[in-house]
Design an enzyme around this catalytic site. Structure first.
Site, PDB file in Angstrom:
ATOM      1  N   HIS A   1      -6.142   2.008  -1.245  1.00 26.89           N
ATOM      2  CA  HIS A   1      -6.345   0.393  -2.026  1.00 26.89           C
ATOM      3  C   HIS A   1      -4.469   0.146  -2.244  1.00 26.89           C
ATOM      4  O   HIS A   1      -3.622   1.002  -2.324  1.00 26.89           O
ATOM      5  CB  HIS A   1      -6.846   0.585  -3.069  1.00 26.89           C
TER       6      HIS A   1
ATOM      7  N   TYR B   1       1.023  -1.350   0.040  1.00 21.44           N
ATOM      8  CA  TYR B   1      -0.151  -0.062  -0.101  1.00 21.44           C
ATOM      9  C   TYR B   1       0.873   1.310   0.022  1.00 21.44           C
ATOM     10  O   TYR B   1       1.841   1.396   0.852  1.00 21.44           O
ATOM     11  CB  TYR B   1      -0.986   0.009   1.161  1.00 21.44           C
TER      12      TYR B   1
ATOM     13  N   LYS C   1      -4.023  -4.366  -9.779  1.00 24.00           N
ATOM     14  CA  LYS C   1      -2.809  -4.091  -9.064  1.00 24.00           C
ATOM     15  C   LYS C   1      -1.702  -4.362  -9.932  1.00 24.00           C
ATOM     16  O   LYS C   1      -1.938  -5.330 -10.813  1.00 24.00           O
ATOM     17  CB  LYS C   1      -2.973  -4.893  -7.933  1.00 24.00           C
TER      18      LYS C   1
END
Lengths: 290, 143
Positions: free
Chosen positions: A235, A227, A266
């Site tokens: 997020h 993070y 991601k």
């Protein structure tokens, strides 16, 4: 101590958290300790059930479980000490005696109140059914008096009817706050030192040193979720997969983790420690070429 | 068609070029050729050429997505193969953007972008609006 951008300025170098070991799991129990590790940028995972909201897993309470990498970081920075084992004999007996005394007192109070309750109920019942008839008033009084007397003699308050209060507001955790053993060299080493776990540790330290917050990434098939700031506010940007530089991986596995990463927005990060103490990072992204 | 030119791949000039690099890996050579055909014929990339990686002993491709774009390195590899992070770093060390291309047995191609460092992912696309409590309650009742 290593400085990182996210540390508080007033960081007290003598701030030490007490780690309790449950089998091999490193746990933090004290609220101040949880605050301290959060201020060091370590997140951990809450395990405990909250008394007021049981039977759910969305919001959990203390204790906080530390990752092996987090525990090692605290150890290396001399910020962790062993919580002394509970002195069960002395504390326990005293607590039990006090508890039983309190219960007994409560029972006696409740018995008295229950009897009064019954009497006033009886009074209400008998007088309300005879309102307006003056002639029978004396007879009623006499009957009432006899009934109340009988009640005095025969009334029993059963133990099972007793109301027991459970304290759910911040039950104190019994430990001795004064006695803290600073970490000794003989801290039990529990994890087997595999190359993979060494890689994880080095990657953890490097990313933490750059100001990232890390949690475990079991849900995403990786080692860590990375993070850019406190997980409560951001997020995760990366799924970190730690491996040695020369470790062989199946191309299929690379594709699988990369695909997962793009599905959850991601970037997958391949992380390998180098011989000189640094870490090589390679970002895997979907090419966009269908 | 099959009996006319069964060895059209083997006779293709690009294939010959790659073969001359002598990496000694016929499987990877074949994979590289399939990627070459995809880039040139299907995606119409420009200036597609092949080069040998001495460290990895594989055929790498160099190409530009279009005229005037920058050169990229494409690393073709059969999908059942393994690789190490070090070998990926060696391809990245060439200094160009890298695409790893996995070639399946049925000739399916999957391209993955590989970049040195930490590349922040694209943020989720907006516009966003608060869902509101009613929506949440509806979802909970469905469980």
């Amino acid at each position: 101590m290593e400085e990182s951008p996210s540390m508080d300025d007033h960081q007290d170098s003598s701030l030490v958290v007490g780690v309790g070991l449950c089998d091999s799991a490193p746990l933090l129990w004290r609220l101040q300790d949880l605050k301290t590790v959060r201020s060091l940028g370590l997140v951990g995972a809450l395990l405990g059930s909250l008394p007021r909201t049981p039977r759910q897993n969305q919001r959990l309470g203390r204790p906080l479980l530390l990752l092996p990498e987090e525990e090692k970081l605290l150890r290396d920075e001399e910020a962790a000490g062993a919580l002394p084992g509970q002195n069960q004999d002395v504390g326990g007996v005293e607590l039990q005696r006090r508890f039983e005394e309190d219960q007994q007192r409560s029972f006696e109070e409740q018995s008295v109140l229950a009897l009064e309750d019954r009497k006033s109920a009886l009074l209400r019942a008998m007088t309300s059914s005879h309102t307006g008839s003056e002639s029978g008033a004396e007879a009623v009084d006499e009957a009432l008096r006899r009934r109340l007397e009988a009640l005095d003699h025969s009334f029993t308050f059963p133990q099972s009817a007793m109301a027991v209060q459970l304290s759910t507001a911040r039950a104190g955790l019994s430990y001795c706050p004064e006695a803290r053993a600073h970490l000794q060299a003989n801290w039990p080493i529990r994890e087997q030192n595999s190359p993979r776990s060494d890689a994880r540790c080095q990657v953890f330290r490097d990313l933490r040193g750059r100001g990232f917050f890390l949690t475990s990434a079991g849900k995403f098939g990786g080692d860590f979720l990375v993070y850019p700031g406190d997980p409560l506010r951001f997020h995760a940007h990366f799924i970190a997969v730690c491996l040695m530089l020369d470790e062989s991986v199946c191309l299929l596995d690379v594709l699988a983790v990369a695909r997962l990463g793009s599905n959850v927005k991601k970037t997958v990060l391949l992380c390998s420690p180098t011989a000189d103490g640094g870490v090589h990072y390679t970002s895997l992204q979907w090419s966009g070429m269908v | 068609m099959c009996d006319q030119t069964p060895n059209w791949i083997l006779q293709h000039p690009a294939y010959q070029q790659m073969k001359d690099l002598e990496v000694g890996d016929s499987e990877q050579l074949h994979a590289a050729f399939l990627v070459y055909m995809d880039l040139t014929e299907v995606r119409r990339w420009k200036e597609v050429s092949c080069v040998k990686s001495p460290e990895l002993q594989v055929v790498l491709l160099k190409a530009k997505e279009k005229e005037g774009a920058s050169v990229q390195t494409i690393f073709p590899l059969p999908v059942h193969r393994s690789l190490s992070h070090r070998s990926i770093r060696q391809v990245l060390d060439r200094g160009f953007p890298v695409l790893l291309c996995a070639v399946a047995a049925d000739s399916t191609l999957v391209y993955q972008r590989m970049t040195d460092g930490l590349v922040t992912p694209d943020p989720p696309a907006g516009p966003f609006q608060d869902v509101g409590r009613r929506q949440h309650r509806k979802r909970r009742q469905q469980h």
